[in-house]
Write a protein that holds these residues in place. Structure first.
Motif, PDB file in Angstrom:
ATOM      1  N   ALA A  30      -6.823  -4.529 -10.282  1.00  0.00           N
ATOM      2  CA  ALA A  30      -5.812  -4.226  -9.279  1.00  0.00           C
ATOM      3  C   ALA A  30      -4.404  -4.275  -9.848  1.00  0.00           C
ATOM      4  CB  ALA A  30      -5.936  -5.200  -8.119  1.00  0.00           C
ATOM      5  N   ARG A  31      -4.259  -4.859 -11.033  1.00  0.00           N
ATOM      6  CA  ARG A  31      -2.923  -4.940 -11.605  1.00  0.00           C
ATOM      7  C   ARG A  31      -2.380  -3.570 -11.975  1.00  0.00           C
ATOM      8  NH1 ARG A  31      -3.220  -9.509 -16.006  1.00  0.00           N
ATOM      9  NH2 ARG A  31      -5.404  -9.093 -15.686  1.00  0.00           N
ATOM     10  N   SER A  32      -3.277  -2.611 -12.192  1.00  0.00           N
ATOM     11  CA  SER A  32      -2.821  -1.290 -12.607  1.00  0.00           C
ATOM     12  C   SER A  32      -2.373  -0.444 -11.417  1.00  0.00           C
ATOM     13  CB  SER A  32      -3.936  -0.569 -13.350  1.00  0.00           C
ATOM     14  OG  SER A  32      -5.092  -0.537 -12.548  1.00  0.00           O
ATOM     15  N   PHE A  33      -2.272  -1.052 -10.238  1.00  0.00           N
ATOM     16  CA  PHE A  33      -1.916  -0.331  -9.009  1.00  0.00           C
ATOM     17  C   PHE A  33      -0.712   0.604  -9.137  1.00  0.00           C
ATOM     18  CE2 PHE A  33      -0.873   0.474  -4.701  1.00  0.00           C
ATOM     19  CZ  PHE A  33       0.367  -0.046  -4.418  1.00  0.00           C
ATOM     20  N   PRO A  34       0.488   0.130  -9.580  1.00  0.00           N
ATOM     21  CA  PRO A  34       1.607   1.062  -9.619  1.00  0.00           C
ATOM     22  C   PRO A  34       1.373   2.206 -10.599  1.00  0.00           C
ATOM     23  CG  PRO A  34       2.351  -1.208  -9.831  1.00  0.00           C
ATOM     24  CD  PRO A  34       0.875  -1.210 -10.022  1.00  0.00           C
ATOM     25  N   GLY A  35       0.777   1.897 -11.754  1.00  0.00           N
ATOM     26  CA  GLY A  35       0.528   2.926 -12.756  1.00  0.00           C
ATOM     27  C   GLY A  35      -0.413   3.995 -12.233  1.00  0.00           C
ATOM     28  N   THR A  36      -1.499   3.566 -11.605  1.00  0.00           N
ATOM     29  CA  THR A  36      -2.475   4.524 -11.096  1.00  0.00           C
ATOM     30  C   THR A  36      -1.870   5.371  -9.994  1.00  0.00           C
ATOM     31  OG1 THR A  36      -4.071   2.816 -11.490  1.00  0.00           O
ATOM     32  CG2 THR A  36      -4.843   4.730 -10.297  1.00  0.00           C
ATOM     33  N   LEU A  37      -1.041   4.711  -9.184  1.00  0.00           N
ATOM     34  CA  LEU A  37      -0.400   5.436  -8.096  1.00  0.00           C
ATOM     35  C   LEU A  37       0.496   6.525  -8.657  1.00  0.00           C
ATOM     36  CD1 LEU A  37      -0.279   5.290  -5.052  1.00  0.00           C
ATOM     37  CD2 LEU A  37       1.773   3.929  -5.267  1.00  0.00           C
ATOM     38  N   ARG A 452       9.213  -9.724   2.065  1.00  0.00           N
ATOM     39  CA  ARG A 452      10.079  -8.860   1.259  1.00  0.00           C
ATOM     40  C   ARG A 452      11.481  -9.465   1.162  1.00  0.00           C
ATOM     41  NH1 ARG A 452       8.975  -5.789  -2.233  1.00  0.00           N
ATOM     42  NH2 ARG A 452      10.218  -3.958  -1.721  1.00  0.00           N
ATOM     43  N   GLU A 453      11.944 -10.038   2.297  1.00  0.00           N
ATOM     44  CA  GLU A 453      13.269 -10.666   2.284  1.00  0.00           C
ATOM     45  C   GLU A 453      13.298 -11.879   1.366  1.00  0.00           C
ATOM     46  OE1 GLU A 453      14.064 -11.362   6.400  1.00  0.00           O
ATOM     47  OE2 GLU A 453      14.626  -9.266   6.757  1.00  0.00           O
ATOM     48  N   ARG A 454      12.140 -12.536   1.227  1.00  0.00           N
ATOM     49  CA  ARG A 454      12.058 -13.678   0.308  1.00  0.00           C
ATOM     50  C   ARG A 454      12.001 -13.228  -1.146  1.00  0.00           C
ATOM     51  NH1 ARG A 454       7.909 -18.058   0.404  1.00  0.00           N
ATOM     52  NH2 ARG A 454       9.181 -19.780   1.123  1.00  0.00           N
ATOM     53  N   PRO A 457       7.505  -9.131  -4.367  1.00  0.00           N
ATOM     54  CA  PRO A 457       7.274  -7.700  -4.589  1.00  0.00           C
ATOM     55  C   PRO A 457       6.060  -7.197  -3.810  1.00  0.00           C
ATOM     56  CG  PRO A 457       6.649  -8.969  -6.528  1.00  0.00           C
ATOM     57  CD  PRO A 457       7.269  -9.931  -5.564  1.00  0.00           C
ATOM     58  N   LEU A 458       6.111  -5.920  -3.455  1.00  0.00           N
ATOM     59  CA  LEU A 458       5.051  -5.304  -2.653  1.00  0.00           C
ATOM     60  C   LEU A 458       3.680  -5.429  -3.320  1.00  0.00           C
ATOM     61  CD1 LEU A 458       5.285  -3.976   0.069  1.00  0.00           C
ATOM     62  CD2 LEU A 458       5.497  -1.761  -1.051  1.00  0.00           C
ATOM     63  N   THR A 459       3.687  -5.451  -4.656  1.00  0.00           N
ATOM     64  CA  THR A 459       2.406  -5.496  -5.368  1.00  0.00           C
ATOM     65  C   THR A 459       1.672  -6.822  -5.160  1.00  0.00           C
ATOM     66  OG1 THR A 459       3.740  -6.094  -7.277  1.00  0.00           O
ATOM     67  CG2 THR A 459       2.874  -3.863  -7.224  1.00  0.00           C
ATOM     68  N   ARG A 460       2.387  -7.850  -4.676  1.00  0.00           N
ATOM     69  CA  ARG A 460       1.715  -9.133  -4.439  1.00  0.00           C
ATOM     70  C   ARG A 460       1.404  -9.348  -2.951  1.00  0.00           C
ATOM     71  NH1 ARG A 460       4.321 -13.666  -5.717  1.00  0.00           N
ATOM     72  NH2 ARG A 460       6.266 -12.985  -6.646  1.00  0.00           N
ATOM     73  N   ILE A 461       1.721  -8.339  -2.135  1.00  0.00           N
ATOM     74  CA  ILE A 461       1.413  -8.447  -0.704  1.00  0.00           C
ATOM     75  C   ILE A 461       0.254  -7.489  -0.390  1.00  0.00           C
ATOM     76  CG2 ILE A 461       2.292  -8.250   1.646  1.00  0.00           C
ATOM     77  CD1 ILE A 461       5.132  -8.448   0.452  1.00  0.00           C
ATOM     78  N   HIS A 462      -0.828  -8.047   0.103  1.00  0.00           N
ATOM     79  CA  HIS A 462      -1.951  -7.201   0.500  1.00  0.00           C
ATOM     80  C   HIS A 462      -2.015  -7.192   2.018  1.00  0.00           C
ATOM     81  CE1 HIS A 462      -4.059  -6.987  -3.457  1.00  0.00           C
ATOM     82  NE2 HIS A 462      -3.155  -7.929  -3.681  1.00  0.00           N
ATOM     83  N   SER A 463      -2.201  -6.011   2.561  1.00  0.00           N
ATOM     84  CA  SER A 463      -2.347  -5.990   4.014  1.00  0.00           C
ATOM     85  C   SER A 463      -3.454  -5.020   4.375  1.00  0.00           C
ATOM     86  CB  SER A 463      -1.041  -5.583   4.674  1.00  0.00           C
ATOM     87  OG  SER A 463      -0.637  -4.337   4.186  1.00  0.00           O
ATOM     88  N   GLU A 464      -4.061  -5.286   5.496  1.00  0.00           N
ATOM     89  CA  GLU A 464      -5.128  -4.411   5.973  1.00  0.00           C
ATOM     90  C   GLU A 464      -4.825  -4.093   7.423  1.00  0.00           C
ATOM     91  OE1 GLU A 464      -7.472  -2.315   4.654  1.00  0.00           O
ATOM     92  OE2 GLU A 464      -8.645  -3.963   3.846  1.00  0.00           O
TER      93      GLU A 464
ATOM     94  N   LYS B   2       3.173  -1.405   4.323  1.00  0.00           N
ATOM     95  CA  LYS B   2       2.492  -0.402   3.511  1.00  0.00           C
ATOM     96  C   LYS B   2       2.478   0.966   4.174  1.00  0.00           C
ATOM     97  CE  LYS B   2       0.239  -3.097   0.203  1.00  0.00           C
ATOM     98  NZ  LYS B   2      -0.968  -3.483  -0.500  1.00  0.00           N
ATOM     99  N   HIS B   3       2.532   0.989   5.538  1.00  0.00           N
ATOM    100  CA  HIS B   3       2.597   2.305   6.165  1.00  0.00           C
ATOM    101  C   HIS B   3       3.985   2.909   5.954  1.00  0.00           C
ATOM    102  CE1 HIS B   3       4.125  -0.349   9.235  1.00  0.00           C
ATOM    103  NE2 HIS B   3       4.556   0.648   9.953  1.00  0.00           N
ATOM    104  N   ILE B   4       4.996   2.035   5.850  1.00  0.00           N
ATOM    105  CA  ILE B   4       6.341   2.533   5.539  1.00  0.00           C
ATOM    106  C   ILE B   4       6.357   3.048   4.101  1.00  0.00           C
ATOM    107  CG2 ILE B   4       8.767   1.863   5.257  1.00  0.00           C
ATOM    108  CD1 ILE B   4       8.189  -0.227   7.516  1.00  0.00           C
ATOM    109  N   PHE B   5       5.658   2.319   3.260  1.00  0.00           N
ATOM    110  CA  PHE B   5       5.496   2.720   1.860  1.00  0.00           C
ATOM    111  C   PHE B   5       4.831   4.104   1.795  1.00  0.00           C
ATOM    112  CE2 PHE B   5       2.388   2.416  -1.725  1.00  0.00           C
ATOM    113  CZ  PHE B   5       3.299   2.471  -2.760  1.00  0.00           C
TER     114      PHE B   5
END
Lengths: 469, 30
Positions: A30-37, A452-454, A457-464, B2-5
């Motif tokens: 999952a670390r390659s997320f930004p690169g793959t994107l 995000r305000e804290r 980075p987005l790469t360490r936040i997972h949401s579903e 992520k939806h904003i993303f």
């Protein structure tokens, strides 16, 4: 060897070997997320650019003015976007693992709106730049052509309208899916014929073959996703072995693999479940797995009655046949996770439960914090088991229950999750902390914004998000 | 978030594609 064994998507040696190594909890893929994107974006945009370059290469005619050619360019780009829509919904497991199916489907939705706009601009710009182009839509000039092009415009509008107002129109999810796919294939087919018949930029046979091949690949993806993949699922039957009620108008459905070794998944992922039907069928729904990933032959999904298809889940009888497509999603322990923070609301607890149960079963001592928002004690799905987990300390869990309507004598957190509440409980942030957010939209927005305000980075936040379907 | 993303990604892609179409129109006219 079963055919599935040769499917690289299905094999997951990482998940299997993880239990042997308690030192590394997460999955480094999952670390390659930004690169793959980035690669995916380059492919998407590069191909759109390539079609325009293809049109311009070796073209014998002079330009017809900026506006006309701009309109033509938008038409080409709009068509490529439509073709790519098929790839975005092909439910590639590797892509969903890296980007998240929810992000992909949001992107699919937005790009659908944009491609609709591009096609309308294509028509509008061309007709306003050269009024004689209105002949394309004129039944008096050419009946089949006008009929085909009006069909495309109406079909595009129908897709848009049924997607935005499906609920208001009373269209069932199943019929929406079927009509969506059929209309999309029709649009692409007529679009291709239109491009070939106009032929201004596609006169060379080799160019025509590229266009036909590209369109066939897109439709082929649709056939693969909706027909081939479901047919392959048939050899992997599951059986409902138990349906038990949970607090909070939820039901846990237990599935047992019938004559196969089950499903290898990462804790936190979800599946598309087909209950009581044989694939291919449009009647399938996404649910997070709530059981431990340590067991592959038994799966549990916990489903909340939400008034739609889920309201009859309690009526499912043990013995019902089931099929499982997946696993999907990137709501999983990733990278060099040293500490996990979960913020869950309501039924959003299910993937978190899977992760915690897996950590327990595999004996992984990952420090975890769970802030769990519930309407009331009566709606507290899994609360008893969570309290036991906290007490046993394996994995080390700090549980913060939050009741909107607290029980008598409750001294803990109440109301809804707020930034101040998060500040009271969140650990100091460092690169090893991963955040997992799953619950109602407003809660997710609030938590994600606060993180995000804290400076997380987005790469360490997972949401579903469950509203993907 | 992520939806904003995803929304940002789609707006960015759409703008890029409009620019591509404009470049195409420019180059075939010179």
């Amino acid at each position: 060897v079963k055919p599935e064994d040769s499917d690289p998507d299905r094999r997951s040696p990482r998940t299997r070997s993880r239990s042997a190594d308690a030192g590394t909890v997460g999955n480094s893929a999952a670390r390659s997320f930004p690169g793959t994107l980035l690669v995916s974006k380059v492919i998407y945009l590069g191909l759109a650019g390539a079609t325009l370059a293809l049109a311009a290469v070796g073209h014998p005619h002079p330009g017809r003015g900026f506006l006309v050619e701009f309109g033509v360019g938008l038409g080409f780009v709009g068509f490529v976007m439509l073709a790519f829509q098929f790839a975005l919904t092909a439910k590639f497991r590797w892509l969903s693992r890296l980007v998240g199916l929810d992000v992909l489907l949001h992107f699919h939705r937005q790009m659908g709106f944009f491609s609709y706009g591009f096609i309308l601009l294509h028509v509008g710009i061309l007709i306003s730049a050269q009024p004689e182009y209105a002949a394309y839509l004129d039944f008096r000039v050419d009946v089949p052509r006008a009929l085909a092009l009006w069909t495309v415009l109406l079909a595009l509008t129908a897709i848009l309208v049924t997607t935005i107002w499906r609920g208001d129109l009373g269209l069932s999810y199943e019929w929406w899916r079927i009509s969506h796919a059929a209309l999309a294939a029709l649009i692409l087919f007529i679009g291709l014929v239109h491009i070939l018949r106009v032929g201004w930029y596609i006169a060379d046979p080799w160019k025509q073959w590229i266009w036909v091949g590209g369109t066939a690949a897109a439709v082929g993806l649709l056939v693969y996703t909706r027909l081939v993949k479901p047919l392959r699922l048939r050899s992997r039957r599951w059986r409902v072995s138990k349906v038990r009620p949970e607090p909070g108008r939820s039901w846990t459905v237990t599935l047992e693999a019938v004559d196969h070794r089950g499903l290898t998944f990462e804790a936190g992922q979800f599946i598309w479940l087909i209950l009581g039907r044989t694939p291919p069928t449009a009647i399938q729904h996404p649910f997070s797995i709530s059981s431990s990933a340590a067991r592959e032959d038994v799966l549990e999904v916990t489903i909340k009655e939400l008034g739609d298809h889920t309201s009859r889940i309690g009526e499912v009888k043990p013995g019902t046949v089931a099929f499982v497509e997946g696993p999907y999603g990137n709501f999983v322990l990733d990278g060099d996770v040293k500490e996990a923070v979960f913020v869950a609301g309501g039924v959003g607890i299910t993937p978190v439960m899977s992760i915690l149960r897996t950590l327990r079963d595999r004996g992984l001592p990952l420090p975890t914090l769970l802030i769990y928002g519930m309407p009331s004690l009566e709606d507290a799905t899994f609360l008893g088991e969570l309290e036991e987990l906290e007490e046993e300390g394996s994995p080390p869990l700090t549980l913060v229950p939050v009741f909107e309507a607290p029980p008598q004598g409750w001294t803990g957190e109440t109301g809804r999750v707020t930034p101040e509440m998060l500040e009271r409980h969140l650990p100091a942030d460092h690169p090893g902390v991963r955040y997992y957010v799953c619950g109602p939209e407003p809660m997710m927005d609030l938590v994600e914004t606060h993180l995000r305000e804290r400076g997380v980075p987005l790469t360490r936040i997972h949401s579903e998000r469950f509203n993907i379907a | 978030m992520k939806h904003i993303f995803a929304l940002r990604m789609s707006i960015g892609s759409a703008l890029f594609l409009v620019v591509l179409a404009a470049l195409f129109a420019y180059f075939v006219n010179i």
